[in-house]
Structures are given as C-alpha cells and as structure tokens.
Design a protein around this motif. Structure first.
Motif, PDB file in Angstrom:
ATOM      1  N   ARG A 244       0.807  -1.225   0.000  1.00 58.28           N
ATOM      2  CA  ARG A 244       0.000   0.000   0.000  1.00 58.28           C
ATOM      3  C   ARG A 244       0.841   1.277   0.000  1.00 58.28           C
ATOM      4  O   ARG A 244       0.291   2.369  -0.081  1.00 58.28           O
ATOM      5  CB  ARG A 244      -0.930   0.006   1.220  1.00 58.28           C
ATOM      6  N   ARG A 245       2.146   1.144   0.179  1.00 62.59           N
ATOM      7  CA  ARG A 245       3.061   2.296   0.226  1.00 62.59           C
ATOM      8  C   ARG A 245       2.913   3.127   1.491  1.00 62.59           C
ATOM      9  O   ARG A 245       3.770   3.944   1.795  1.00 62.59           O
ATOM     10  CB  ARG A 245       2.842   3.229  -0.982  1.00 62.59           C
ATOM     11  N   LEU A 246       1.813   2.926   2.236  1.00 64.68           N
ATOM     12  CA  LEU A 246       1.543   3.720   3.432  1.00 64.68           C
ATOM     13  C   LEU A 246       1.116   2.788   4.560  1.00 64.68           C
ATOM     14  O   LEU A 246       0.313   1.873   4.337  1.00 64.68           O
ATOM     15  CB  LEU A 246       0.443   4.754   3.161  1.00 64.68           C
ATOM     16  N   LEU A 247       1.657   3.045   5.739  1.00 66.92           N
ATOM     17  CA  LEU A 247       1.310   2.248   6.917  1.00 66.92           C
ATOM     18  C   LEU A 247       1.131   3.197   8.101  1.00 66.92           C
ATOM     19  O   LEU A 247       2.012   4.031   8.376  1.00 66.92           O
ATOM     20  CB  LEU A 247       2.422   1.237   7.223  1.00 66.92           C
ATOM     21  N   VAL A 248      -0.023   3.091   8.761  1.00 72.14           N
ATOM     22  CA  VAL A 248      -0.257   3.833  10.009  1.00 72.14           C
ATOM     23  C   VAL A 248       0.014   2.866  11.141  1.00 72.14           C
ATOM     24  O   VAL A 248      -0.731   1.895  11.335  1.00 72.14           O
ATOM     25  CB  VAL A 248      -1.696   4.380  10.080  1.00 72.14           C
ATOM     26  N   LEU A 249       1.074   3.102  11.876  1.00 69.39           N
ATOM     27  CA  LEU A 249       1.560   2.172  12.899  1.00 69.39           C
ATOM     28  C   LEU A 249       1.234   2.726  14.280  1.00 69.39           C
ATOM     29  O   LEU A 249       1.684   3.820  14.650  1.00 69.39           O
ATOM     30  CB  LEU A 249       3.070   1.979  12.737  1.00 69.39           C
ATOM     31  N   GLY A 250       0.430   1.997  15.022  1.00 66.95           N
ATOM     32  CA  GLY A 250       0.005   2.456  16.345  1.00 66.95           C
ATOM     33  C   GLY A 250       0.646   1.668  17.467  1.00 66.95           C
ATOM     34  O   GLY A 250       0.943   0.476  17.342  1.00 66.95           O
TER      35      GLY A 250
ATOM     36  N   SER B 121      -1.564   7.873  -2.706  1.00 59.91           N
ATOM     37  CA  SER B 121      -1.465   8.106  -4.160  1.00 59.91           C
ATOM     38  C   SER B 121      -0.198   8.873  -4.502  1.00 59.91           C
ATOM     39  O   SER B 121       0.497   8.548  -5.472  1.00 59.91           O
ATOM     40  CB  SER B 121      -2.707   8.871  -4.616  1.00 59.91           C
ATOM     41  N   ALA B 122       0.124   9.885  -3.715  1.00 60.86           N
ATOM     42  CA  ALA B 122       1.349  10.653  -3.963  1.00 60.86           C
ATOM     43  C   ALA B 122       2.584   9.778  -3.799  1.00 60.86           C
ATOM     44  O   ALA B 122       3.551   9.884  -4.572  1.00 60.86           O
ATOM     45  CB  ALA B 122       1.400  11.845  -3.013  1.00 60.86           C
ATOM     46  N   LEU B 123       2.584   8.911  -2.807  1.00 66.53           N
ATOM     47  CA  LEU B 123       3.725   8.021  -2.593  1.00 66.53           C
ATOM     48  C   LEU B 123       3.893   7.051  -3.757  1.00 66.53           C
ATOM     49  O   LEU B 123       5.019   6.776  -4.201  1.00 66.53           O
ATOM     50  CB  LEU B 123       3.529   7.240  -1.283  1.00 66.53           C
ATOM     51  N   ALA B 124       2.785   6.541  -4.286  1.00 61.36           N
ATOM     52  CA  ALA B 124       2.873   5.609  -5.407  1.00 61.36           C
ATOM     53  C   ALA B 124       3.452   6.288  -6.648  1.00 61.36           C
ATOM     54  O   ALA B 124       4.218   5.669  -7.399  1.00 61.36           O
ATOM     55  CB  ALA B 124       1.480   5.034  -5.707  1.00 61.36           C
ATOM     56  N   GLN B 125       3.113   7.544  -6.870  1.00 65.49           N
ATOM     57  CA  GLN B 125       3.645   8.258  -8.020  1.00 65.49           C
ATOM     58  C   GLN B 125       5.156   8.391  -7.949  1.00 65.49           C
ATOM     59  O   GLN B 125       5.833   8.387  -8.976  1.00 65.49           O
ATOM     60  CB  GLN B 125       3.002   9.646  -8.128  1.00 65.49           C
TER      61      GLN B 125
ATOM     62  N   ASP C 173      -7.544  11.928   3.470  1.00 63.35           N
ATOM     63  CA  ASP C 173      -6.173  12.434   3.576  1.00 63.35           C
ATOM     64  C   ASP C 173      -5.160  11.303   3.389  1.00 63.35           C
ATOM     65  O   ASP C 173      -4.132  11.466   2.712  1.00 63.35           O
ATOM     66  CB  ASP C 173      -5.966  13.085   4.935  1.00 63.35           C
ATOM     67  N   LEU C 174      -5.439  10.152   3.965  1.00 64.92           N
ATOM     68  CA  LEU C 174      -4.518   9.025   3.832  1.00 64.92           C
ATOM     69  C   LEU C 174      -4.485   8.512   2.400  1.00 64.92           C
ATOM     70  O   LEU C 174      -3.408   8.132   1.886  1.00 64.92           O
ATOM     71  CB  LEU C 174      -4.928   7.912   4.796  1.00 64.92           C
ATOM     72  N   ASP C 175      -5.638   8.489   1.730  1.00 65.06           N
ATOM     73  CA  ASP C 175      -5.656   8.047   0.340  1.00 65.06           C
ATOM     74  C   ASP C 175      -4.831   8.980  -0.541  1.00 65.06           C
ATOM     75  O   ASP C 175      -4.112   8.530  -1.448  1.00 65.06           O
ATOM     76  CB  ASP C 175      -7.093   7.991  -0.172  1.00 65.06           C
ATOM     77  N   GLN C 176      -4.935  10.295  -0.329  1.00 62.60           N
ATOM     78  CA  GLN C 176      -4.143  11.253  -1.117  1.00 62.60           C
ATOM     79  C   GLN C 176      -2.655  11.040  -0.886  1.00 62.60           C
ATOM     80  O   GLN C 176      -1.861  11.081  -1.831  1.00 62.60           O
ATOM     81  CB  GLN C 176      -4.549  12.671  -0.734  1.00 62.60           C
ATOM     82  N   LEU C 177      -2.262  10.782   0.380  1.00 59.45           N
ATOM     83  CA  LEU C 177      -0.850  10.552   0.646  1.00 59.45           C
ATOM     84  C   LEU C 177      -0.384   9.258  -0.007  1.00 59.45           C
ATOM     85  O   LEU C 177       0.707   9.210  -0.602  1.00 59.45           O
ATOM     86  CB  LEU C 177      -0.619  10.493   2.157  1.00 59.45           C
TER      87      LEU C 177
ATOM     88  N   LEU D  26       2.670  16.411   4.292  1.00 57.30           N
ATOM     89  CA  LEU D  26       3.580  15.434   3.700  1.00 57.30           C
ATOM     90  C   LEU D  26       3.135  15.054   2.294  1.00 57.30           C
ATOM     91  O   LEU D  26       3.974  14.894   1.392  1.00 57.30           O
ATOM     92  CB  LEU D  26       3.654  14.188   4.585  1.00 57.30           C
ATOM     93  N   ALA D  27       1.826  14.921   2.079  1.00 61.23           N
ATOM     94  CA  ALA D  27       1.340  14.599   0.734  1.00 61.23           C
ATOM     95  C   ALA D  27       1.732  15.688  -0.257  1.00 61.23           C
ATOM     96  O   ALA D  27       2.176  15.396  -1.389  1.00 61.23           O
ATOM     97  CB  ALA D  27      -0.173  14.409   0.766  1.00 61.23           C
ATOM     98  N   THR D  28       1.563  16.935   0.138  1.00 58.19           N
ATOM     99  CA  THR D  28       1.950  18.051  -0.737  1.00 58.19           C
ATOM    100  C   THR D  28       3.444  18.022  -1.025  1.00 58.19           C
ATOM    101  O   THR D  28       3.895  18.240  -2.162  1.00 58.19           O
ATOM    102  CB  THR D  28       1.559  19.379  -0.080  1.00 58.19           C
TER     103      THR D  28
END
Length: 918
Positions: free
Chosen positions: A173-179, A263-267, A257-261, A222-224
């Motif tokens: 997923r390129r993104l992980l929210v770690l708690g 998507s930006a990471l995948a690009q 917000d997480l989906d936008q981040l 961070l997404a920006t």
C-alpha cells in the motif's frame, strides 16, 4: 431470652475467679423451673412489706433491663453510618482492600533516595544516558536519517511478532499507520521497515533514502511535499511521520487524507510510515485499511541482544580477534537476532583484512627482488632470503598460534560473562529492584548497560540496584513531564474548527495512570470511573472558566491499558459482603504505583489541589475497594510531605461527621506510621487527639490505635483506648472496644487479655463495661474483619471463624484466659443476655449447613475450659435445650449431642444429660 432467664446474677462483675470459685448459674431445664415458680402458691401471711419487696424487686428488674439495653447498644457496630442501622458494615472487604493497597505500594524501593535533581540524565558508574522526554520529541524534525543510525537499526533491531506482515502491508500500500504506546519501539520498527523496503528500491543507492517528516505539517503537508518533490527528495524515499495529534484543537487526518498521501507516494515509488499513539484520536486511523498495531519486542530477547552488544563493546569481539568464534555458539537469549547482521559485517571485515594482507605480501616480494638486484653474492642472497623466509614462516606460525589462543581465551571469557549475565538478570534482588514485568527498548538498553557494567567491574552492586530502581521512576517522569504544555500552543491554521475537547482528552491518560496507582487491584470499572472524576478535577483546575466536556462514547479500554502499561486479570470483587468474579486491573510492574505517586507529589505541586479534592471524593465512596485503597495512597503521599498531607487530607477528614471519612483518615495515619521516619509524629498526633481532641478526633484516634502502630507499646495503646472509651459516660466505648478486639490479632494478644482481666475488676463501671463489651465483641467478630495477615497463617486460614474460637484453636496457651473472660460476661447481669446470644452463635458455628466441619476445633478447645464446674455444665445443658426448642432454627438432636460431648468429658456426664444429649 429474658422470659427464660436463669437465676439472678451479681449486679457488678467480679474479676475472673478460679474455676472452683465460680458461682452457680442457670438451673437445669430453666424454662420449666420458671413455670413452676409461677404456679407455686403465695406464702402465708402476705402483707404490705411483701408488696414493698415485690415493688423493689420489680424496680431492680427494670433497672437491670435498662442496663442490659445500654450494654447491648454499646455492642453495635461503630462503623455504621446511622445509629439505628442494622445492616452490617463490610469490615472484611475493607480489611482486604487495605491489605491489597499496602502490597501495591510496599515494593521495597527507596524512591525518596532516588536522585531526581536532574532526571533528564541518569549517571551510574561509567554509564551516562539521556532520558529527557521533554527534549527528545523536539529533536525529531524534518531531515534525513543518518546512515549510521540505519546501520545500527539493521544490526540490532529485534523484530516484533508480525513484523513480516507489517512489511508486506507497507510494500503493498506504500503507506502504513503504525500504532502503539510511546516507548514500545514503534519508531524503531518504522525505521527498520523503511530501511528494508527502500534498500532495494529506486532510492537504494541514496544515503538519504529515509527521512523524518516535520510533525507540524501532518499528513496533508507530507502529501503536498511528496507530490511537489519539495526539497529535491529523490524517488523511492521513505518517510517517517509522527503527527502531533494530542495538541488541543488538532484534528486527526481522515481516510481521504490518507488516500491522497498513498497516491502521492505511489507516483514517486516512495513509502511512508505514520506513527501514532493508540487512543481515541488515532483509533479511527488504526481501524482503517492502512492501520496496524505495532506489538512490542520480546523483553528477554531484547535484553539479551543489548547485553551481548554491551559486553562485546567493552570486552572485545572474539570474531575480530581470531575469526573462529561465532555469536550463535553461546546459549544466551536472542543471540541469533544479532548474529545474522553481524556475520555479514564480519565477512566484509575479513575480506578487507585479506586484501590488506595481500598488499603487505606484495611489498615484501618487491623488497626481495630489489635485494636480488644488488651487488651481493647471489648464493648468499638466496641463503639469506631462505633464512629470512623461514624466520617469517616461523614468526607467522607463532603469531597465528597466539592469535588462535587469544581468540579462544576471549571467546571463552565472553561466554563466561554471558553465563554470569544470565544468572544476574534472574537474580531475585535485581528483579525486585527493576519492578517492571517487561522492559521497553530504552529501558532494556539501560538495564543491559547496568548489567554489563557490573560484570566488568565499573558499576557496584549498590549502583546496579539503584539504577534498576530508577527505571520505574524515569517512566513516571516521562508520563507527566510537560503534559499540558500543548494547551499553550496556538490552534491549527488550516481553517477548520476543532471538534475535540482540549483539556479532557489531554488529561484523561494522565488521570487514568494516577487512578491506577491509587486503586490498582480494584475492578476496571472502579478505576475508570475514578479516572473520569480526576479528569474533571484536573480540567477545572487547568481552565476554571470553562466547563470541561466529557465524551461519553470515546473511551477505549484497550488504549488505556496500553498507554498506562496496565494489564487486566480476573479476580474476586467484594460486593455486599459476598465475593464475585470481576475484571481487575493492575500495573505491569510492582514499581510503577509508588513511582507514579512520588513523581506526582514531588515534582508537580499545582496538581496537588485537584488530587486532594479527588481523594476526598474517594473517601466517601461506599465501596471498600475504593475508599480503603485511596486511604493507603493518601498515607503514602503524606509521608512524602507530611505537613501538606496532614493539613489537607488527614486533619479535615479526621474531624468529619461521617465514620467513613474518619476511617479514611485513621488508615492514612497508620500508613504513615509504617515509615520509621514519620512514626514519632503520628504517635504524637494520636496521643493529643486521644487526650484533648473533639469526639470525632477521639473516634479517629481509636481507629488508628487499633492498627497497633500509633503508640510506643501495647500498654500505651490500651491506655489510650481506655481513656477514649470511658470518657463522657462511655460515649466512644463502642469504637474503643472494637479496636481492643483488633489488637488481639497481633502477637502481643496476651497483653491485651491481661489488661481486659484487669478492667473487669476495676472499681469504675466504665472500665468494666469496656472489658465486657470487648469480650462479647471478640465472640461476635470474624477473623477476616480485623486480621491484616494473608491466608496461609494460622489465623488467616480461619478467616470466617469467630475470633474467639480461632484464638482458642491456634493459641492453646491462651484458652484459659479466654474462657475466664467469657465466663465473666456470661455471669454479669447487664452483659448476660448478649453473651448468651453470642455463645449460641458460637455453638451453631460448629458445622456448616452442608454438615462439613467448621469451628469444631475451636469449640473443642474452649468449651471444656468454659464448663469446668457443675453449674457451668447445667447452663450449657439449658442453652442446648433452648436451641433444640427454637421454632425458627431448631438444633438437631445429633448436633446437640456432638456439642455436649465436646464440652463435657465422658466421666462427667450424668445419666439425665445422657438421655437428652447422648
């Protein structure tokens, strides 16, 4: 029982007599004797004198009844809230709660002696470690993670359970929210994940391929940054973000917000791990498709790897010395976790050494060639070269032998150190000093350093134990340092209005930790409710002009446990005198409750006012599991500052109108008296109250004296209780007698019995009543209601026994004294009725309803001493007959026979009694 009264008794009690001097008591078949007396004809010559005598006898009988009523009133429970309240108070539950609270805070550590002048740095022996939580967070700003740190993480990181699953989720997923809870290694796990996934990606050759993102920018910032490639970050970069979600007015990112981040990471073929603390703000993020919980690393493996690393740093690496030993050869825990990375590094080092050797050999060959080109004789040159090469070969063999020998010695010495380290780590004294069930990465680092320093001689055992005790203190410091600093920060400037309450959300985790320190071992619901009360008090103290909002559906019990290092467990809960199974809650470590209270009271003075108000609220709680635990904690806080604790907690509650608050104050005083440093002050306070205090203060003093630590000796304790009990026509006699009985559970109970015997022969009726009431109460009080001992002791194993029978069974040398005192109560007019009722209760306790044995052992010891004479046996015979005729609870003939045989030896039984009782 009055209509079945036996022969008249003396108006005044006499001191216990020898058994052959005891006066006759009830005639056999008492009720029938009374009926015959009524039917007898009047004596001839009846006159006015006879009428006067009858009137005088009737008046005496009325006075006797009034005296008996007054005596019975003095035997009531002094802990009852209302004068006429019949429901018994749950003294046994209060005793158990007090005992549990004392165990919770009596961990044996000297927190007062811990150097807290600068907790930000801990210096023990040669170890100097930074531990300041207030500065650590501020140093994590936007910037690359140094290659050295990534290398260290690759070498030493212990993979938690589920690490592979986390890595696959990040790759997918390129993104992980770690708690996770702060301090559990979640950031290290995040860096390890980013280092691993970026090493083989597009940015694998970039030394700045892992970066920390500015927490102030958040997910949207961070997404920006990723989309616009601000800062020239190359493709394939890994980002670590720890957003500040706990700041009042800050809104957590949503799913969009997480989906936008993502998507930006995948690009950009990049990755990001967002690290958050579990709680109401982050739970929606963790519940989404990017969320995952980071489990903590296993403590034993973590300590083993850190310890091996420290020993190798100080002692030397045997592999680098000789190249023959292997990390995996030892049997220490977690060795393989370090060995895999370290072996690769050692292979690289060995290759480097081989290249270096080749360079040196080449130099030697060139020197030999230059020697051959010289004008010297060729054969002498060849001979010299041969001799030189032979010497070098021998020198090399000797050096290699010494190297192998050094390597073997080094490896053997390290192995022995690791064995000693494993033994030291399991040392009971060291384990008790640490006081934590599991260690977090920073704590494991410090613990390993302390163990290694002690093994290498740079840290003494005293310094080792002191450092281990400091671990819990440092955790408490980190929990409280600068908690409400975020309240002074400005709200976010993104134009959105905050929807979360600031103070309540901020203070609840802190309040829960304090409530758990005070009420640990109580039910989870009781701790949670107390935490919400404290959250309110803290919020009002912080912002008195606003009414704090209290969310009703935002609690997360699992987050509370994780953030407070707590654990749940099933156990007994006292409810209305019965035990039921409930969900209890404890700290994960015996050292944490005392450390939290010490940190709270010693370093955060503004918090004292709301905490004092909160403790007063807990003092009114009708549940002993809450009020008694709070009283013990109040005593410990008073020890840390007796002036403040006495003025704000003990003295106001000691003079309160309700018994529950006065018991709270007495318990807190006794807890302070348990510390030698404060015992003298407590004794002075109790002495003054017993002599010059108001009735409420004298009542509180009596309860404090009953614990046995608020006077210099047992005789002094009994003198003070007698002063309280006989003053003002026995106004405080009930509470004084209760605490005389409590003293009988202590080792000096023989002294208490001697003083009771002295009081029965005293000329003052108040002293006689104090003794008689105490004797009757001794027969009516169960062991659990007054005993502080744990089960496993002779008295502790008889918790549901009447104390009189338990003492007779466990202390046979006291049986004669106990029987004499109880005989006196049975033969005194004003105490006779109550004493007979108590004796009937004792007799019925011989066996349980299911027929199993109960207090038979105690009755077998007491009854023969109580019925040594004929008139005593006739009285027992009369009582057994009455119990058999009882229409509500008739005693079976079989049980009556068994009781009679316990009391009367076979040679003393008369034929008539044999017919009735076997």
């Amino acid at each position: 029982m009055a209509d079945e009264a036996v022969a008249e008794h003396p108006a005044e009690p006499a001191a216990p007599k020898a058994k052959d001097a005891r006066s006759p008591e009830a005639p056999r078949g008492g009720a029938r004797g009374d009926d015959n007396a009524k039917d007898a004809p009047d004596a001839p010559g009846s006159s006015d004198a006879s009428d006067a005598a009858d009137a005088e006898a009737a008046e005496r009988e009325k006075e006797r009844e009034r005296a008996a009523d007054r005596f019975k009133d003095r035997t009531r429970d002094p802990l009852a809230e209302e004068q006429g309240e019949e429901e018994p108070t749950d003294a046994a539950a209060a005793t158990r709660a007090r005992r549990s609270g004392q165990k919770l805070l009596a961990s044996g550590r000297d927190l007062i002696g811990f150097d807290r002048s600068d907790v930000g740095r801990l210096h023990i022996g040669d170890i100097n470690i930074g531990l300041d939580a207030r500065r650590s967070g501020l140093s994590m700003r936007d910037g690359p993670v140094p290659e050295e740190e990534l290398l260290r993480i690759r070498r030493t990181h212990i993979e938690p359970e589920g690490y592979v699953r986390l890595r696959r989720a990040l790759e997918a997923r390129r993104l992980l929210v770690l708690g996770g809870a702060p301090g559990t290694g979640r950031a290290s796990t995040a860096l390890a994940l980013l280092e691993e996934v970026t090493r083989g990606g597009e940015g694998g050759q970039n030394s700045e391929r892992v970066r920390r993102a500015d927490p102030e920018e958040g997910v949207r910032g961070l997404a920006t940054q990723v989309v616009k490639r601000e800062g020239g970050h190359p493709r394939g970069t890994g980002y670590l973000l720890e957003p500040a979600l706990d700041r009042p007015g800050t809104l957590p990112p949503d799913g969009m917000d997480l989906d936008q981040l993502a998507s930006a990471l995948a690009q950009q073929s990049a990755y990001a791990v967002v690290v958050v603390s579990v709680g109401s703000a982050a739970n929606p993020l963790l519940a989404g498709r990017y969320g995952a919980i980071c489990p903590p690393a296993p403590t034993r493996e973590l300590v083993a790897v850190r310890l091996r690393q420290r020993l190798e740093e100080e002692h030397g690496d045997p592999v680098r010395v000789g190249g023959s030993a292997r990390y995996g050869d030892g049997d220490g825990d977690g060795g393989s976790g370090l060995g895999g990375h370290a072996d690769r590094d050692r292979d690289t080092d060995r290759d480097r050494d081989r290249h270096s050797d080749r360079g040196r050999d080449g130099g030697r060959d060139r020197d030999a060639d230059r020697g051959q080109d010289s004008d010297r004789d060729e054969s002498r040159t060849r001979d010299a070269d041969r001799d030189r090469h032979g010497d070098r070969s021998q020198d090399g063999d000797r050096r290699e032998g010494r190297t192998r020998h050094t390597a073997r010695d080094s490896a053997g010495s390290l192995s022995r150190l690791l064995e000693r380290a494993a033994e030291l780590r399991e040392d009971p004294e060291v384990t008790e000093a640490v006081g934590l069930d599991d260690l977090r990465p920073a704590e494991a680092e410090l613990f390993a350093s302390l163990l290694a320093g002690h093994l290498l001689g740079s840290v003494s055992r005293e310094e080792l134990l002191s450092g281990c005790r400091g671990l819990a203190a440092v955790q408490a410091y980190e929990w409280f340092a600068g908690v409400d600093r975020a309240l002074a920060a400005p709200p976010p400037g993104d134009g959105r209005a905050p929807v979360r309450s600031g103070t309540a959300a901020l203070f609840h985790p802190v309040a829960f930790r304090i409530a758990l320190a005070v009420l640990g071992g109580a039910s989870h619901s009781a701790v949670s409710a107390a935490a919400h009360l404290l959250t309110w008090e803290l919020s009002v103290q912080s912002d008195p002009d606003s009414t704090p909002a209290r969310p009703l559906f935002c609690d997360d019990p699992e987050s509370d446990l994780a953030l407070s290092r707590a654990r749940p467990d099933n156990g007994p809960v006292d409810v209305a005198g019965a035990e039921v199974t409930g969900r209890l809650i404890f700290y994960r470590g015996t050292a944490l409750p005392a450390a939290v209270l010490a940190e709270l009271w010693d370093r955060h003075f503004p918090v004292r006012a709301p905490v004092v108000r909160w403790l007063r609220l807990l003092a009114d709680d009708p549940r002993p599991q809450v009020s008694m635990r709070a009283a013990v904690a109040a005593g410990e806080l008073s020890v840390r500052d007796f002036e403040h604790g006495y003025a704000e907690l003990v003295r106001p509650l000691a003079d309160a109108p309700t018994p529950r608050r006065r018991v709270f104050a007495a318990t807190a005083l006794d807890q302070a008296a348990g510390h030698a440093s404060h015992r003298r002050a407590v004794r002075k306070v109790v002495e003054d109250w017993s002599r010059h205090g108001t009735p409420a203060l004298r009542w509180t003093a009596a309860m404090a004296l009953g614990y046995g630590r608020s006077a210099d000796s047992m005789d002094d304790t009994l003198d003070a209780l007698a002063r309280i009990g006989v003053r003002d026509d026995g106004e405080q006699l009930a509470v004084a007698s209760l605490n005389v009985v409590r003293l009988l559970t202590l080792p000096e109970c023989a002294t208490v019995l001697r003083r009771l015997a002295d009081w029965t022969g005293h000329h003052g009726e108040e002293y006689q009543d104090l003794a008689l009431v105490s004797i009757v109460r001794l027969a009516l009080t169960d062991v659990d209601e007054v005993l502080d001992d744990e089960p496993g002791t002779p008295l502790g194993d008889r918790g549901d026994w009447p104390l009189l029978l338990a003492l007779a069974a466990t202390r046979p040398e006291l049986t004669g004294k106990l029987a004499d005192l109880f005989w006196t109560a049975l033969n005194t007019a004003r105490s006779r009725d109550v004493a007979f009722d108590a004796l009937e209760t004792l007799l019925r306790s011989a066996s349980r309803k299911d027929g199993s044995e109960w207090t038979r052992e105690g009755l077998a010891a007491l009854l023969p001493a109580l019925t040594a004479e004929e008139h005593d046996r006739r009285r027992l015979d009369w009582l057994l007959r009455r119990m058999m005729r009882d229409q509500d609870r008739p005693l079976t003939e079989e049980r009556a026979r068994a009781l009679w045989r316990l009391a009367v030896p076979a040679r003393q039984r008369r034929s008539e009694e044999e017919e009735s009782h076997g």
